[in-house]
Scaffold this motif. Structure first.
Motif, PDB file in Angstrom:
ATOM      1  N   VAL A   1     -14.424 -32.590  13.880  1.00  0.00           N
ATOM      2  CA  VAL A   1     -15.348 -33.669  14.162  1.00  0.00           C
ATOM      3  C   VAL A   1     -16.262 -34.064  12.923  1.00  0.00           C
ATOM      4  CG1 VAL A   1     -17.749 -34.213  15.586  1.00  0.00           C
ATOM      5  CG2 VAL A   1     -15.638 -32.891  16.687  1.00  0.00           C
ATOM      6  N   LEU A   2     -16.585 -32.984  12.306  1.00  0.00           N
ATOM      7  CA  LEU A   2     -17.751 -33.090  10.943  1.00  0.00           C
ATOM      8  C   LEU A   2     -16.703 -33.790   9.916  1.00  0.00           C
ATOM      9  CD1 LEU A   2     -20.429 -32.677  10.216  1.00  0.00           C
ATOM     10  CD2 LEU A   2     -19.716 -30.497   9.184  1.00  0.00           C
ATOM     11  N   LEU A   3     -15.924 -33.380   9.524  1.00  0.00           N
ATOM     12  CA  LEU A   3     -14.954 -33.900   8.412  1.00  0.00           C
ATOM     13  C   LEU A   3     -14.663 -35.660   8.272  1.00  0.00           C
ATOM     14  CD1 LEU A   3     -12.776 -30.824   7.283  1.00  0.00           C
ATOM     15  CD2 LEU A   3     -14.846 -31.630   6.229  1.00  0.00           C
ATOM     16  N   PRO A   4     -14.256 -35.823   9.500  1.00  0.00           N
ATOM     17  CA  PRO A   4     -14.119 -37.329   9.460  1.00  0.00           C
ATOM     18  C   PRO A   4     -15.156 -38.045   9.746  1.00  0.00           C
ATOM     19  CG  PRO A   4     -12.380 -36.255  11.138  1.00  0.00           C
ATOM     20  CD  PRO A   4     -13.371 -35.236  10.715  1.00  0.00           C
ATOM     21  N   VAL A   5     -16.194 -37.543  10.417  1.00  0.00           N
ATOM     22  CA  VAL A   5     -17.324 -38.253  10.462  1.00  0.00           C
ATOM     23  C   VAL A   5     -18.161 -38.489   9.039  1.00  0.00           C
ATOM     24  CG1 VAL A   5     -19.782 -38.487  11.457  1.00  0.00           C
ATOM     25  CG2 VAL A   5     -17.898 -37.930  12.894  1.00  0.00           C
ATOM     26  N   LEU A   6     -18.024 -37.564   8.212  1.00  0.00           N
ATOM     27  CA  LEU A   6     -18.751 -37.371   7.081  1.00  0.00           C
ATOM     28  C   LEU A   6     -17.960 -38.331   6.155  1.00  0.00           C
ATOM     29  CD1 LEU A   6     -20.835 -36.098   5.116  1.00  0.00           C
ATOM     30  CD2 LEU A   6     -19.180 -34.361   4.674  1.00  0.00           C
ATOM     31  N   ALA A   7     -16.551 -38.306   6.182  1.00  0.00           N
ATOM     32  CA  ALA A   7     -15.798 -39.069   5.257  1.00  0.00           C
ATOM     33  C   ALA A   7     -16.046 -40.814   5.713  1.00  0.00           C
ATOM     34  CB  ALA A   7     -14.533 -38.969   5.495  1.00  0.00           C
ATOM     35  N   ALA A   8     -16.132 -41.098   6.970  1.00  0.00           N
ATOM     36  CA  ALA A   8     -16.504 -42.497   7.574  1.00  0.00           C
ATOM     37  C   ALA A   8     -17.885 -42.826   6.936  1.00  0.00           C
ATOM     38  CB  ALA A   8     -16.383 -42.489   8.783  1.00  0.00           C
ATOM     39  N   PHE A   9     -18.816 -41.871   7.179  1.00  0.00           N
ATOM     40  CA  PHE A   9     -20.050 -42.201   6.762  1.00  0.00           C
ATOM     41  C   PHE A   9     -20.208 -42.509   5.087  1.00  0.00           C
ATOM     42  CE2 PHE A   9     -24.556 -40.795   4.937  1.00  0.00           C
ATOM     43  CZ  PHE A   9     -25.194 -41.709   5.874  1.00  0.00           C
ATOM     44  N   CYS A  10     -19.467 -41.724   4.245  1.00  0.00           N
ATOM     45  CA  CYS A  10     -19.623 -41.868   2.804  1.00  0.00           C
ATOM     46  C   CYS A  10     -18.779 -43.197   2.435  1.00  0.00           C
ATOM     47  CB  CYS A  10     -18.935 -40.792   2.131  1.00  0.00           C
ATOM     48  SG  CYS A  10     -19.910 -39.388   2.258  1.00  0.00           S
ATOM     49  N   LEU A  11     -17.651 -43.520   3.202  1.00  0.00           N
ATOM     50  CA  LEU A  11     -16.914 -44.523   2.820  1.00  0.00           C
ATOM     51  C   LEU A  11     -17.202 -46.153   3.498  1.00  0.00           C
ATOM     52  CD1 LEU A  11     -13.139 -42.814   2.868  1.00  0.00           C
ATOM     53  CD2 LEU A  11     -14.427 -43.706   0.939  1.00  0.00           C
ATOM     54  N   GLY A  12     -18.181 -45.847   4.340  1.00  0.00           N
ATOM     55  CA  GLY A  12     -18.615 -47.055   4.944  1.00  0.00           C
ATOM     56  C   GLY A  12     -19.332 -48.185   4.259  1.00  0.00           C
ATOM     57  N   PRO A  13     -20.236 -47.789   3.300  1.00  0.00           N
ATOM     58  CA  PRO A  13     -20.752 -49.139   2.449  1.00  0.00           C
ATOM     59  C   PRO A  13     -19.610 -49.677   1.634  1.00  0.00           C
ATOM     60  CG  PRO A  13     -22.074 -47.037   2.289  1.00  0.00           C
ATOM     61  CD  PRO A  13     -20.907 -46.756   3.028  1.00  0.00           C
ATOM     62  N   ILE A  14     -18.555 -48.887   1.145  1.00  0.00           N
ATOM     63  CA  ILE A  14     -17.759 -49.362   0.225  1.00  0.00           C
ATOM     64  C   ILE A  14     -16.612 -50.220   1.183  1.00  0.00           C
ATOM     65  CG2 ILE A  14     -15.652 -48.982  -1.134  1.00  0.00           C
ATOM     66  CD1 ILE A  14     -17.050 -46.297  -1.814  1.00  0.00           C
ATOM     67  N   ALA A  15     -16.300 -49.864   2.466  1.00  0.00           N
ATOM     68  CA  ALA A  15     -15.355 -50.701   3.097  1.00  0.00           C
ATOM     69  C   ALA A  15     -16.061 -51.791   3.693  1.00  0.00           C
ATOM     70  CB  ALA A  15     -15.063 -49.581   4.581  1.00  0.00           C
ATOM     71  N   THR A  16     -17.106 -52.095   3.397  1.00  0.00           N
ATOM     72  CA  THR A  16     -17.833 -53.535   4.200  1.00  0.00           C
ATOM     73  C   THR A  16     -17.999 -54.296   2.892  1.00  0.00           C
ATOM     74  OG1 THR A  16     -19.998 -52.765   3.643  1.00  0.00           O
ATOM     75  CG2 THR A  16     -19.383 -52.359   5.669  1.00  0.00           C
ATOM     76  N   VAL A  17     -17.358 -54.115   1.844  1.00  0.00           N
ATOM     77  CA  VAL A  17     -17.430 -55.305   0.598  1.00  0.00           C
ATOM     78  C   VAL A  17     -16.313 -56.164   0.942  1.00  0.00           C
ATOM     79  CG1 VAL A  17     -16.782 -55.587  -1.711  1.00  0.00           C
ATOM     80  CG2 VAL A  17     -18.341 -53.333  -0.895  1.00  0.00           C
TER      81      VAL A  17
ATOM     82  N   SER B   1     -11.865 -52.416   3.570  1.00  0.00           N
ATOM     83  CA  SER B   1     -11.946 -51.827   4.989  1.00  0.00           C
ATOM     84  C   SER B   1     -10.687 -50.778   5.362  1.00  0.00           C
ATOM     85  CB  SER B   1     -12.091 -52.701   5.962  1.00  0.00           C
ATOM     86  OG  SER B   1     -10.858 -53.564   6.155  1.00  0.00           O
ATOM     87  N   LEU B   2      -9.657 -50.932   4.580  1.00  0.00           N
ATOM     88  CA  LEU B   2      -8.413 -49.978   4.926  1.00  0.00           C
ATOM     89  C   LEU B   2      -8.887 -48.638   4.588  1.00  0.00           C
ATOM     90  CD1 LEU B   2      -5.513 -52.006   3.547  1.00  0.00           C
ATOM     91  CD2 LEU B   2      -6.220 -51.477   5.759  1.00  0.00           C
ATOM     92  N   LEU B   3     -10.011 -48.491   3.630  1.00  0.00           N
ATOM     93  CA  LEU B   3     -10.289 -47.033   3.519  1.00  0.00           C
ATOM     94  C   LEU B   3     -10.632 -46.368   4.635  1.00  0.00           C
ATOM     95  CD1 LEU B   3     -12.539 -47.533   0.257  1.00  0.00           C
ATOM     96  CD2 LEU B   3     -10.405 -46.333   0.564  1.00  0.00           C
ATOM     97  N   LEU B   4     -11.392 -46.956   5.567  1.00  0.00           N
ATOM     98  CA  LEU B   4     -11.540 -46.379   6.992  1.00  0.00           C
ATOM     99  C   LEU B   4     -10.554 -45.656   7.672  1.00  0.00           C
ATOM    100  CD1 LEU B   4     -14.040 -48.983   8.469  1.00  0.00           C
ATOM    101  CD2 LEU B   4     -14.440 -46.733   7.245  1.00  0.00           C
ATOM    102  N   LEU B   5      -9.162 -45.860   7.171  1.00  0.00           N
ATOM    103  CA  LEU B   5      -8.183 -44.995   7.597  1.00  0.00           C
ATOM    104  C   LEU B   5      -8.125 -43.536   7.107  1.00  0.00           C
ATOM    105  CD1 LEU B   5      -5.096 -47.587   7.338  1.00  0.00           C
ATOM    106  CD2 LEU B   5      -6.098 -46.694   9.250  1.00  0.00           C
ATOM    107  N   VAL B   6      -8.854 -43.418   6.000  1.00  0.00           N
ATOM    108  CA  VAL B   6      -8.892 -42.050   5.224  1.00  0.00           C
ATOM    109  C   VAL B   6      -9.558 -40.926   6.256  1.00  0.00           C
ATOM    110  CG1 VAL B   6      -9.761 -40.776   3.442  1.00  0.00           C
ATOM    111  CG2 VAL B   6      -8.960 -42.913   2.789  1.00  0.00           C
ATOM    112  N   PRO B   7     -10.644 -41.519   6.897  1.00  0.00           N
ATOM    113  CA  PRO B   7     -11.337 -40.493   7.831  1.00  0.00           C
ATOM    114  C   PRO B   7     -10.118 -40.195   9.078  1.00  0.00           C
ATOM    115  CG  PRO B   7     -12.944 -42.180   7.492  1.00  0.00           C
ATOM    116  CD  PRO B   7     -11.465 -42.714   6.678  1.00  0.00           C
ATOM    117  N   VAL B   8      -9.411 -41.049   9.414  1.00  0.00           N
ATOM    118  CA  VAL B   8      -8.571 -40.976  10.668  1.00  0.00           C
ATOM    119  C   VAL B   8      -7.358 -39.910   9.957  1.00  0.00           C
ATOM    120  CG1 VAL B   8      -6.871 -42.082  12.093  1.00  0.00           C
ATOM    121  CG2 VAL B   8      -8.921 -42.959  11.440  1.00  0.00           C
TER     122      VAL B   8
END
Length: 185
Positions: free
Chosen positions: A31-47, A52-59
């Protein structure tokens, strides 16, 4: 009244050895690792849409954590993960290597090395129980126990006295010096 013969035994030494052991990541990591990765990559993925393909990294991190495990049974050690399953039969195992508290590395007789995720030195008793006799484990003696061997060179097993440390001569104090070219007084 007579005791039933089919009642489970309370003697811990009479318990049968486990047939299989599975070592996997703790559930909090799933649970923690994907959520933490999504939280860190979220600001960059909205540019941008492409970012937004960076959101595949947490998956991918979540899938990797779910799949990574070591399965040990009476026949072999199997390592599952994102790569194809690697299997090492007990007959092919030469040794287990540990580098501190890190994960174990199984070394085969052909010098093939397989990292065993989540298998640590504290898991050796479980590995020995599941191996069906291929791997043995004896616990180290506790400090202060009588398991220390007696010295064969001394009579009656007495411990010889420790040698006294060699005395080192003290250095004599150096003479005070005055700086050259300086005035005194």
């Amino acid at each position: 009244m007579a005791a039933r013969s089919d009642a489970p035994s309370t003697d811990p030494s009479a318990e049968p050895a486990p047939q299989r052991a599975v070592f996997r990541m703790p559930l909090i990591a799933v649970v923690l690792l994907p959520v933490l990765a999504a939280f860190c990559l979220g600001p960059i993925a909205t540019v941008n849409v492409w970012w937004s393909l960076l959101l595949l990294v947490p998956v991918l991190i979540g899938v990797a954590v779910l799949l990574t495990r070591t399965v040990v049974d009476g026949q072999a050690i199997s390592v599952h993960g994102l790569r194809p399953t690697r299997r090492l039969r007990w007959e092919e195992l030469d040794r287990l290597e540990f580098s501190g508290p890190r994960w174990a590395v199984a070394v085969g007789t052909d010098e093939r090395r397989i990292r065993l995720p989540m298998v640590r030195p504290r898991d050796l008793p479980v590995l020995a129980a599941v191996s069906g006799g291929y791997l043995t484990f004896t616990a180290p003696p506790e400090p202060g126990s009588e398991a220390e061997p007696a010295d064969a060179d001394t009579p009656d097993g007495e411990t010889p006295p420790a040698p006294a440390p060699a005395a080192t001569p003290l250095a004599e104090p150096a003479e005070p010096t005055t700086p050259s070219g300086g005035r005194t007084g």
